[in-house]
Design an enzyme around this catalytic site. Sequence first.
Site, short mmCIF file in Angstrom:
data_model
loop_
_atom_site.label_atom_id
_atom_site.label_comp_id
_atom_site.label_asym_id
_atom_site.label_seq_id
_atom_site.Cartn_x
_atom_site.Cartn_y
_atom_site.Cartn_z
N PRO A 150 -4.18 2.98 0.95
CA PRO A 150 -3.60 4.03 1.80
C PRO A 150 -2.29 3.61 2.45
O PRO A 150 -2.24 2.65 3.20
CB PRO A 150 -4.69 4.26 2.87
CG PRO A 150 -5.93 3.65 2.31
CD PRO A 150 -5.48 2.54 1.43
N GLU A 151 -1.25 4.34 2.11
CA GLU A 151 0.04 4.20 2.79
C GLU A 151 0.22 5.45 3.65
O GLU A 151 -0.72 6.21 3.83
CB GLU A 151 1.16 4.06 1.75
CG GLU A 151 0.94 2.89 0.78
CD GLU A 151 2.01 2.78 -0.29
OE1 GLU A 151 3.16 3.17 -0.03
OE2 GLU A 151 1.69 2.30 -1.39
N LYS A 197 0.54 2.89 9.01
CA LYS A 197 -0.66 3.03 8.19
C LYS A 197 -1.93 3.05 9.02
O LYS A 197 -3.03 2.96 8.47
CB LYS A 197 -0.73 1.88 7.18
CG LYS A 197 0.43 1.82 6.20
CD LYS A 197 0.40 0.56 5.36
CE LYS A 197 1.68 0.41 4.55
NZ LYS A 197 1.76 -0.91 3.89
N HIS A 230 -21.12 -0.98 0.79
CA HIS A 230 -19.76 -1.19 1.28
C HIS A 230 -19.52 -0.58 2.66
O HIS A 230 -18.40 -0.55 3.14
CB HIS A 230 -18.76 -0.61 0.28
CG HIS A 230 -18.89 -1.18 -1.09
ND1 HIS A 230 -18.93 -2.54 -1.33
CD2 HIS A 230 -19.03 -0.59 -2.30
CE1 HIS A 230 -19.06 -2.76 -2.64
NE2 HIS A 230 -19.15 -1.60 -3.24
N ARG A 245 -13.35 -4.14 -0.23
CA ARG A 245 -12.80 -5.50 -0.21
C ARG A 245 -12.73 -6.12 1.19
O ARG A 245 -12.25 -7.23 1.33
CB ARG A 245 -11.43 -5.49 -0.89
CG ARG A 245 -11.60 -5.17 -2.36
CD ARG A 245 -10.29 -5.00 -3.06
NE ARG A 245 -9.55 -6.24 -3.12
CZ ARG A 245 -8.38 -6.36 -3.70
NH1 ARG A 245 -7.81 -5.32 -4.24
NH2 ARG A 245 -7.77 -7.51 -3.72
N ARG A 300 19.47 -10.14 4.18
CA ARG A 300 19.72 -10.74 2.87
C ARG A 300 18.52 -10.51 1.94
O ARG A 300 18.61 -10.69 0.74
CB ARG A 300 19.93 -12.24 2.97
CG ARG A 300 20.97 -12.67 3.96
CD ARG A 300 21.20 -14.19 3.84
NE ARG A 300 20.45 -14.92 4.84
CZ ARG A 300 19.58 -15.87 4.58
NH1 ARG A 300 19.30 -16.17 3.33
NH2 ARG A 300 18.95 -16.50 5.55
N ARG A 337 4.97 -8.62 -4.96
CA ARG A 337 4.27 -7.41 -5.44
C ARG A 337 4.74 -7.04 -6.82
O ARG A 337 5.91 -7.19 -7.15
CB ARG A 337 4.56 -6.20 -4.54
CG ARG A 337 4.41 -6.44 -3.10
CD ARG A 337 2.96 -6.66 -2.70
NE ARG A 337 2.95 -7.26 -1.38
CZ ARG A 337 3.29 -6.62 -0.29
NH1 ARG A 337 3.63 -5.38 -0.36
NH2 ARG A 337 3.29 -7.24 0.86
#
Length: 278
Positions: free
Chosen positions: A2-3, A57, A96, A119, A160, A268
């Site tokens: 989820p973003e 988030k 879960h 998780r 940078r 990523r």
Amino acid sequence: MPELPEVETIVRTLSPHVLGRTITGAHLYLPRSLHPLSLPVDSLRGCRISGAGRRGKLVMLELEPPRRDAASPERLLAHLRMTGRLLVKDAGVNAHTRCVFDLHAPSGEDSRLFFDDIRTFGQLFVANSRNLARWRFWTELGPEPLEMKADDLARATNSRAAVKACLLDQKRIAGIGNIYADEALFLAGINPVRPGNSLSRDEVKALMKSLRDVLMLAIRKCGSSIRDYRDADGNAGAFQKNFMAYGRGGQPCRKCGSTMQKCRVAGRGTVFCPACQS
DNA sequence: AGCGGGACCTGTGGGC
DNA sequence: TGCCCACAGGTCCCGC
């Protein structure tokens, strides 16, 4: 994972099921699913849920405690990380399920709110102003991308570091994750490895517009469901059908037909078009 | 300052 | 069929 658009969708679908209800009990099945700085979940008993919102988030439920003192909670925050879910559809406790909240409505109806997380990276945070002030992730959280202007984005990317790393840095901008970083950079025609401070004024403007466009469209599509994400009612999103970059490594670019390339940026998986993104 | 890598986790899918 | 391993990714932390 989820973003911002997924969290926004969760808040919208969660709201009608929780607003005005009182938390009558909380059952924590996995202690590490509660942030170490959090108040105990038992302190939620008797709190009325008076609002629901989002910051970056984070899902935020606003609370009215039965009596207000220094130790009483004011907010329940949830960071879902990759596989966390907040569900109101009562499928029952499963392997879960990390926390369950008992809710009582003024109408007399009882219901439950489930925090499931495969998780176990996600965390709940029972908050008031005192412990929130000690949570660095909260105090250092950057601006909301949907409220930013090009000037704000120029400040956020003035580094940078790779522009994609800037977008993912929650201290610089709140709510962007791997999916929407890749999508926005594709739409703006900017290579993800470019140093943030190498972007021209026009490129920053284009990136700001792409970010806003992709986030708003994804919200309209109720987020992206890769595999785990579901809204509070258990429904999947639809924005994954609109992906131009994310997950499309090796496939033809949907603009020019070139082969989309895959690489790693800021640790990523990153997909971009070598022809469209310079 | 910023990067890479490891740690935290579990489920999935590819290769053999 | 089954085993092994890479991979998925948000955040923190460490060392360079």
